[in-house]
Write a protein that holds these residues in place. Structure first.
Motif, PDB file in Angstrom:
ATOM      1  N   VAL A   1       0.862  -1.178   0.000  1.00 17.45           N
ATOM      2  CA  VAL A   1       0.000   0.000   0.000  1.00 17.45           C
ATOM      3  C   VAL A   1       0.897   1.226   0.000  1.00 17.45           C
ATOM      4  O   VAL A   1       2.091   1.142   0.268  1.00 17.45           O
ATOM      5  CB  VAL A   1      -0.950   0.053   1.221  1.00 17.45           C
ATOM      6  N   GLY A   2       0.289   2.358  -0.295  1.00 15.87           N
ATOM      7  CA  GLY A   2       1.043   3.599  -0.257  1.00 15.87           C
ATOM      8  C   GLY A   2       1.520   4.001  -1.638  1.00 15.87           C
ATOM      9  O   GLY A   2       1.231   3.354  -2.642  1.00 15.87           O
ATOM     10  N   ALA A   3       2.272   5.078  -1.662  1.00 16.39           N
ATOM     11  CA  ALA A   3       2.788   5.628  -2.918  1.00 16.39           C
ATOM     12  C   ALA A   3       3.781   4.659  -3.555  1.00 16.39           C
ATOM     13  O   ALA A   3       4.519   3.956  -2.856  1.00 16.39           O
ATOM     14  CB  ALA A   3       3.464   6.968  -2.648  1.00 16.39           C
ATOM     15  N   ALA A   4       3.790   4.645  -4.878  1.00 17.80           N
ATOM     16  CA  ALA A   4       4.697   3.755  -5.612  1.00 17.80           C
ATOM     17  C   ALA A   4       6.155   4.019  -5.251  1.00 17.80           C
ATOM     18  O   ALA A   4       6.980   3.102  -5.275  1.00 17.80           O
ATOM     19  CB  ALA A   4       4.475   3.908  -7.112  1.00 17.80           C
ATOM     20  N   ALA A   5       6.471   5.268  -4.914  1.00 18.17           N
ATOM     21  CA  ALA A   5       7.842   5.610  -4.561  1.00 18.17           C
ATOM     22  C   ALA A   5       8.231   5.075  -3.180  1.00 18.17           C
ATOM     23  O   ALA A   5       9.408   4.887  -2.898  1.00 18.17           O
ATOM     24  CB  ALA A   5       8.016   7.127  -4.585  1.00 18.17           C
ATOM     25  N   ASN A   6       7.241   4.833  -2.338  1.00 15.13           N
ATOM     26  CA  ASN A   6       7.507   4.347  -0.983  1.00 15.13           C
ATOM     27  C   ASN A   6       6.458   3.314  -0.584  1.00 15.13           C
ATOM     28  O   ASN A   6       5.658   3.548   0.322  1.00 15.13           O
ATOM     29  CB  ASN A   6       7.515   5.519   0.007  1.00 15.13           C
ATOM     30  N   PRO A   7       6.439   2.147  -1.256  1.00 18.28           N
ATOM     31  CA  PRO A   7       5.418   1.144  -0.933  1.00 18.28           C
ATOM     32  C   PRO A   7       5.651   0.525   0.441  1.00 18.28           C
ATOM     33  O   PRO A   7       6.783   0.296   0.854  1.00 18.28           O
ATOM     34  CB  PRO A   7       5.589   0.104  -2.034  1.00 18.28           C
ATOM     35  N   LEU A   8       4.553   0.282   1.142  1.00 19.59           N
ATOM     36  CA  LEU A   8       4.617  -0.335   2.464  1.00 19.59           C
ATOM     37  C   LEU A   8       4.065  -1.757   2.378  1.00 19.59           C
ATOM     38  O   LEU A   8       2.981  -1.973   1.823  1.00 19.59           O
ATOM     39  CB  LEU A   8       3.796   0.476   3.465  1.00 19.59           C
ATOM     40  N   PRO A   9       4.787  -2.734   2.910  1.00 17.49           N
ATOM     41  CA  PRO A   9       4.306  -4.117   2.851  1.00 17.49           C
ATOM     42  C   PRO A   9       3.098  -4.330   3.759  1.00 17.49           C
ATOM     43  O   PRO A   9       3.032  -3.784   4.858  1.00 17.49           O
ATOM     44  CB  PRO A   9       5.503  -4.930   3.335  1.00 17.49           C
ATOM     45  N   VAL A  10       2.161  -5.108   3.275  1.00 14.93           N
ATOM     46  CA  VAL A  10       0.974  -5.472   4.046  1.00 14.93           C
ATOM     47  C   VAL A  10       1.211  -6.867   4.611  1.00 14.93           C
ATOM     48  O   VAL A  10       1.562  -7.789   3.867  1.00 14.93           O
ATOM     49  CB  VAL A  10      -0.288  -5.477   3.146  1.00 14.93           C
ATOM     50  N   GLY A  11       1.038  -6.996   5.918  1.00 12.01           N
ATOM     51  CA  GLY A  11       1.266  -8.310   6.497  1.00 12.01           C
ATOM     52  C   GLY A  11       0.903  -8.386   7.953  1.00 12.01           C
ATOM     53  O   GLY A  11       0.194  -7.532   8.493  1.00 12.01           O
TER      54      GLY A  11
ATOM     55  N   THR B   1      -0.593 -13.519  17.363  1.00 10.43           N
ATOM     56  CA  THR B   1      -0.466 -12.329  16.521  1.00 10.43           C
ATOM     57  C   THR B   1      -0.010 -11.145  17.355  1.00 10.43           C
ATOM     58  O   THR B   1      -0.622 -10.816  18.363  1.00 10.43           O
ATOM     59  CB  THR B   1      -1.798 -12.009  15.821  1.00 10.43           C
ATOM     60  N   VAL B   2       1.052 -10.515  16.887  1.00 11.62           N
ATOM     61  CA  VAL B   2       1.558  -9.306  17.529  1.00 11.62           C
ATOM     62  C   VAL B   2       0.836  -8.097  16.957  1.00 11.62           C
ATOM     63  O   VAL B   2       0.361  -7.238  17.699  1.00 11.62           O
ATOM     64  CB  VAL B   2       3.085  -9.160  17.318  1.00 11.62           C
ATOM     65  N   SER B   3       0.745  -8.042  15.613  1.00 12.98           N
ATOM     66  CA  SER B   3       0.118  -6.878  14.976  1.00 12.98           C
ATOM     67  C   SER B   3      -0.255  -7.168  13.534  1.00 12.98           C
ATOM     68  O   SER B   3       0.306  -8.050  12.898  1.00 12.98           O
ATOM     69  CB  SER B   3       1.071  -5.675  15.009  1.00 12.98           C
ATOM     70  N   PHE B   4      -1.223  -6.389  13.052  1.00 12.44           N
ATOM     71  CA  PHE B   4      -1.505  -6.289  11.628  1.00 12.44           C
ATOM     72  C   PHE B   4      -0.711  -5.072  11.166  1.00 12.44           C
ATOM     73  O   PHE B   4      -0.767  -4.010  11.799  1.00 12.44           O
ATOM     74  CB  PHE B   4      -2.989  -6.056  11.361  1.00 12.44           C
ATOM     75  N   ASP B   5       0.017  -5.222  10.085  1.00  8.57           N
ATOM     76  CA  ASP B   5       0.882  -4.158   9.600  1.00  8.57           C
ATOM     77  C   ASP B   5       0.393  -3.652   8.245  1.00  8.57           C
ATOM     78  O   ASP B   5       0.389  -4.416   7.275  1.00  8.57           O
ATOM     79  CB  ASP B   5       2.317  -4.665   9.503  1.00  8.57           C
ATOM     80  N   ASN B   6      -0.068  -2.408   8.239  1.00 10.87           N
ATOM     81  CA  ASN B   6      -0.607  -1.778   7.027  1.00 10.87           C
ATOM     82  C   ASN B   6      -1.802  -2.569   6.488  1.00 10.87           C
ATOM     83  O   ASN B   6      -2.028  -2.625   5.289  1.00 10.87           O
ATOM     84  CB  ASN B   6       0.483  -1.639   5.952  1.00 10.87           C
ATOM     85  N   LEU B   7      -2.540  -3.167   7.397  1.00 16.40           N
ATOM     86  CA  LEU B   7      -3.654  -4.042   7.055  1.00 16.40           C
ATOM     87  C   LEU B   7      -4.902  -3.587   7.792  1.00 16.40           C
ATOM     88  O   LEU B   7      -4.903  -3.505   9.023  1.00 16.40           O
ATOM     89  CB  LEU B   7      -3.314  -5.484   7.449  1.00 16.40           C
TER      90      LEU B   7
END
Length: 140
Positions: free
Chosen positions: A28-38, A87-93
């Motif tokens: 997710v996020g801008a193409a220049a700075n994509p953030l992994p979803v996981g 589960t510790v966290s949802f990241d960018n999800l």
């Protein structure tokens, strides 16, 4: 002598979710700075993982003593509870159907939703490979 401790896992590990359509990693996020979803999980062998596994085993033993028939619903519920516990966290999800839920309640809501069973399948596969929690490459 070989020092086996060089293979000790980290306490947590990140699972990068892959699209169920094409198995490409999701960002997710801008193409220049994509953030992994996981999802970040407690690692096999960690105190939190082992405590969750012990609770799962004790639930199973308790049912056995009470002669409660094992059903698909019970197995699914146990799996959802176990995944929630580690589960510790949802990241960018985000999971909008859960509305205002957060933390363990949010995690449980997603894992329990059969429409997103592919997330559970990816999690089980990820958790089954201790290499996903490796801290560093072994010294040569």
């Amino acid at each position: 002598m070989f020092d086996i401790t060089q293979f000790a896992p980290a306490d947590t590990g990140f699972m990068h979710l892959k699209s169920p359509r094409d198995e490409e990693p999701i960002f997710v996020g801008a193409a220049a700075n994509p953030l992994p979803v996981g999802i970040t999980f407690h690692a096999p062998g960690s105190e939190a993982y082992e405590a969750a596994n012990k609770r799962r085993t004790n639930r199973s033993l308790g049912r056995s003593k009470k002669k409660i028939d094992l059903t698909a619903d019970l197995l699914r519920s146990d799996n959802v509870t176990f995944l929630t516990d580690i589960t510790v966290s949802f990241d960018n999800l985000a999971y909008p159907p859960a509305a205002d839920l957060a933390g363990a309640d949010l995690h449980r809501a997603l894992y329990a939703d059969p429409k997103y069973g592919w997330v559970v399948e990816q999690a089980q596969s990820h958790l089954g490979d201790w290499g996903n929690f490796s801290t560093k490459p072994p010294a040569s």
